[in-house]
Design a protein around this motif. Sequence first.
Motif, mmCIF file in Angstrom:
data_model
loop_
_atom_site.group_PDB
_atom_site.id
_atom_site.type_symbol
_atom_site.label_atom_id
_atom_site.label_comp_id
_atom_site.label_asym_id
_atom_site.label_seq_id
_atom_site.Cartn_x
_atom_site.Cartn_y
_atom_site.Cartn_z
ATOM 1 N N MET A 13 -39.868 -31.455 -41.877
ATOM 2 C CA MET A 13 -38.553 -31.581 -42.503
ATOM 3 C C MET A 13 -37.677 -32.543 -41.698
ATOM 4 O O MET A 13 -36.871 -33.267 -42.267
ATOM 5 C CB MET A 13 -37.879 -30.209 -42.623
ATOM 6 N N GLU A 14 -37.866 -32.585 -40.393
ATOM 7 C CA GLU A 14 -37.068 -33.500 -39.557
ATOM 8 C C GLU A 14 -37.388 -34.945 -39.918
ATOM 9 O O GLU A 14 -36.494 -35.778 -40.089
ATOM 10 C CB GLU A 14 -37.351 -33.271 -38.058
ATOM 11 N N LYS A 15 -38.697 -35.248 -40.062
ATOM 12 C CA LYS A 15 -39.084 -36.637 -40.392
ATOM 13 C C LYS A 15 -38.581 -37.020 -41.783
ATOM 14 O O LYS A 15 -38.118 -38.132 -42.008
ATOM 15 C CB LYS A 15 -40.611 -36.778 -40.355
ATOM 16 N N ILE A 16 -38.714 -36.079 -42.734
ATOM 17 C CA ILE A 16 -38.301 -36.370 -44.108
ATOM 18 C C ILE A 16 -36.786 -36.587 -44.175
ATOM 19 O O ILE A 16 -36.295 -37.530 -44.805
ATOM 20 C CB ILE A 16 -38.723 -35.211 -45.061
ATOM 21 N N ALA A 329 -45.743 -37.385 -50.695
ATOM 22 C CA ALA A 329 -46.036 -38.823 -50.580
ATOM 23 C C ALA A 329 -46.095 -39.282 -49.129
ATOM 24 O O ALA A 329 -46.694 -40.317 -48.832
ATOM 25 C CB ALA A 329 -44.953 -39.622 -51.323
ATOM 26 N N TYR A 330 -45.492 -38.510 -48.233
ATOM 27 C CA TYR A 330 -45.331 -38.973 -46.851
ATOM 28 C C TYR A 330 -46.675 -39.086 -46.118
ATOM 29 O O TYR A 330 -47.476 -38.169 -46.121
ATOM 30 C CB TYR A 330 -44.424 -37.998 -46.090
ATOM 31 N N ASP A 331 -46.882 -40.236 -45.523
ATOM 32 C CA ASP A 331 -48.101 -40.420 -44.728
ATOM 33 C C ASP A 331 -47.800 -41.353 -43.565
ATOM 34 O O ASP A 331 -46.921 -42.223 -43.647
ATOM 35 C CB ASP A 331 -49.214 -41.008 -45.615
ATOM 36 N N GLU A 332 -48.519 -41.139 -42.491
ATOM 37 C CA GLU A 332 -48.467 -42.060 -41.348
ATOM 38 C C GLU A 332 -49.893 -42.516 -41.120
ATOM 39 O O GLU A 332 -50.808 -41.695 -41.087
ATOM 40 C CB GLU A 332 -47.957 -41.338 -40.092
ATOM 41 N N GLU A 333 -50.071 -43.827 -40.979
ATOM 42 C CA GLU A 333 -51.433 -44.351 -40.951
ATOM 43 C C GLU A 333 -51.572 -45.376 -39.830
ATOM 44 O O GLU A 333 -50.695 -46.245 -39.667
ATOM 45 C CB GLU A 333 -51.711 -45.020 -42.302
ATOM 46 N N LYS A 334 -52.693 -45.275 -39.121
ATOM 47 C CA LYS A 334 -52.983 -46.270 -38.078
ATOM 48 C C LYS A 334 -53.590 -47.494 -38.747
ATOM 49 O O LYS A 334 -54.519 -47.358 -39.552
ATOM 50 C CB LYS A 334 -53.975 -45.675 -37.091
ATOM 51 N N ILE A 335 -53.074 -48.660 -38.433
ATOM 52 C CA ILE A 335 -53.623 -49.881 -39.047
ATOM 53 C C ILE A 335 -53.890 -50.915 -37.958
ATOM 54 O O ILE A 335 -53.355 -50.810 -36.857
ATOM 55 C CB ILE A 335 -52.658 -50.472 -40.093
ATOM 56 N N THR A 336 -54.685 -51.890 -38.324
ATOM 57 C CA THR A 336 -54.982 -52.949 -37.359
ATOM 58 C C THR A 336 -54.272 -54.220 -37.795
ATOM 59 O O THR A 336 -54.417 -54.655 -38.938
ATOM 60 C CB THR A 336 -56.506 -53.199 -37.308
ATOM 61 N N ASP A 337 -53.467 -54.770 -36.913
ATOM 62 C CA ASP A 337 -52.763 -56.017 -37.237
ATOM 63 C C ASP A 337 -53.727 -57.203 -37.238
ATOM 64 O O ASP A 337 -54.861 -57.089 -36.772
ATOM 65 C CB ASP A 337 -51.625 -56.249 -36.228
ATOM 66 N N VAL A 347 -45.816 -44.553 -44.762
ATOM 67 C CA VAL A 347 -45.927 -44.966 -46.157
ATOM 68 C C VAL A 347 -45.646 -43.770 -47.069
ATOM 69 O O VAL A 347 -46.088 -42.655 -46.791
ATOM 70 C CB VAL A 347 -47.313 -45.626 -46.431
ATOM 71 N N LEU A 348 -44.873 -44.013 -48.112
ATOM 72 C CA LEU A 348 -44.651 -42.987 -49.133
ATOM 73 C C LEU A 348 -45.552 -43.341 -50.315
ATOM 74 O O LEU A 348 -45.322 -44.336 -51.004
ATOM 75 C CB LEU A 348 -43.174 -42.959 -49.568
ATOM 76 N N ARG A 401 -41.476 -52.247 -44.646
ATOM 77 C CA ARG A 401 -40.250 -51.697 -45.250
ATOM 78 C C ARG A 401 -40.519 -51.189 -46.661
ATOM 79 O O ARG A 401 -40.024 -50.145 -47.069
ATOM 80 C CB ARG A 401 -39.154 -52.785 -45.304
ATOM 81 N N GLN A 402 -41.320 -51.962 -47.416
ATOM 82 C CA GLN A 402 -41.625 -51.531 -48.794
ATOM 83 C C GLN A 402 -42.549 -50.319 -48.792
ATOM 84 O O GLN A 402 -42.417 -49.440 -49.633
ATOM 85 C CB GLN A 402 -42.245 -52.690 -49.598
ATOM 86 N N ASP A 403 -43.462 -50.247 -47.820
ATOM 87 C CA ASP A 403 -44.341 -49.066 -47.713
ATOM 88 C C ASP A 403 -43.499 -47.815 -47.510
ATOM 89 O O ASP A 403 -43.742 -46.769 -48.102
ATOM 90 C CB ASP A 403 -45.300 -49.209 -46.521
ATOM 91 N N GLU A 404 -42.485 -47.963 -46.661
ATOM 92 C CA GLU A 404 -41.635 -46.820 -46.321
ATOM 93 C C GLU A 404 -40.736 -46.405 -47.491
ATOM 94 O O GLU A 404 -40.284 -45.267 -47.564
ATOM 95 C CB GLU A 404 -40.768 -47.209 -45.115
#
Length: 462
Positions: A13-16, A329-337, A347-348, A401-404
């Motif tokens: 709930m804090e993150k949301i 919808a809330y997700d946090e994902e590790k990605i490779t730049d 990402v939502l 920004r759009q992912d969020e």
Amino acid sequence: MAETPAYQGKATMEKITALAKRRGFVFQSSEIYGGQSGAWDYGPLGAALKNRIAANWWREMTQLEDDIVGLDAAILMHPRTWEASGHVENFTDPLVDCKKCKARFRADQMPEESLVEKKCPECGGELTDTRRFNLMFKTYIGAVEDEANTVYLRPETAQGIYVNYKNIIQSNRMKIPFGIAQIGKAFRNEIVTRNFIFRTCEFEQMEMQFFVKPGTDEEWFKRWKERRWAYYERLGVAPARLRWHRHGPGELAHYAKDAYDIEYLFPMGWRELEGVHNRSDYDLSRHGEYSGKDLRYIDQENANERYTPYIIETSAGLTRTLLMLLCEAYDEEKITDKDGSDDWRTVLRFHPVVAPITVAVLPLMKKDGLPEIAREVRRELRADFSTDYDHAGAIGRRYRRQDEAGTPFCVTVDYETKENRTVTLRFRDSMEQTRVGIADLPGRIGAEIRAYPPPAPSPTVP
Ligand code: GAP
């Protein structure tokens, strides 16, 4: 009932709450004055999300159904409405106060031993006896503040439907079985408001009342339960985070013959999302009695048989659905730049039919005529889709920004666009990119939305 899995999603709930404020989904009401408890304001993304959830529900209930019509009734109703409905007498919560620190609690939600010992769980002070507290907001209409001018802010939208049921039969030639759908504000003087927008004093409901012949009510109740469950699946909600809760005898509302809640596994645990109720003939019988009007249905196709219809109600909270979809919808994902380094994105993963922005158009550079082409592309898309335009910062940061914000599609205008009128179409969930001609974009995005699958269960789903 299946064993209860613990919440294992990535949302808290804090993150949301923090994301909602940071990105303009939801703000505290009257924040500059220290905030108004029980009330929240919906910012640009939140208002868009709420409107799109409402539009999607309205479409499902009215446009895609043969026998359901819409209504938009007033919030202020004749005060007899609430005597007839039973709310003046029964719409109460058990309340206790601490004599020392003045904290207020719902007696049915506090530790058993605090009640037995009459001891405040916060300061240890003495508690008052339990008393019933009516949840309706009371005010006065006109210049004189007396009992004769009392009105209530409606605590549910349903009663506006019941008092208009005869009007709608007559004006729209409706025949039983049929339904009336309504979306609107409701108000409850909740003693305990917490968990962000989960339980608030001012909120919105999406309610549908389905009028049926007595004796057919149980069959219709079963059908509406199935349909409402399927609605959440269509929105991409993981079935593992939905369950039914049947009201026991002590829980049933004063009007209900039978009632089930669809519960959702929020970060704070399983909580009610929507109620599906068999309200029997309680409401129409009571309004008939209190108004002196005959509200029985006359079945002209059946020798003018008269009966008081039973009502099957589906009652969802719009603002609560919005909170559920933010959590889902809330997700946090590790990605490779591109340079091979690790990065994280928030990402939502909204279903595109409710995402506040469907397509963001981004010029690769803020020069060389790319912004002008991007604006032209946006103009082409905006009649069909909700769009955004952003040229500030590196392209990777703009994608984040759009992912969020939960935007399912980004369109990037680059130097190749100038040569052959093609753009990059980037997908939020997979981050894959493909080249599409500008002329083909509306058709392609429309097809992607229609084909959008419910997201594959994320590895965090219990
Ligand atoms: N007409 C029936 C009715 O109002 P309810 O179970 O009291 O039934 C229906 O409310 C839905 O309205 C709930 O499932 C919830 O989604 C939403 N709701 C109720 N009280 C709320 C509150 N204080 N804040 C936000 N949503 C609320």
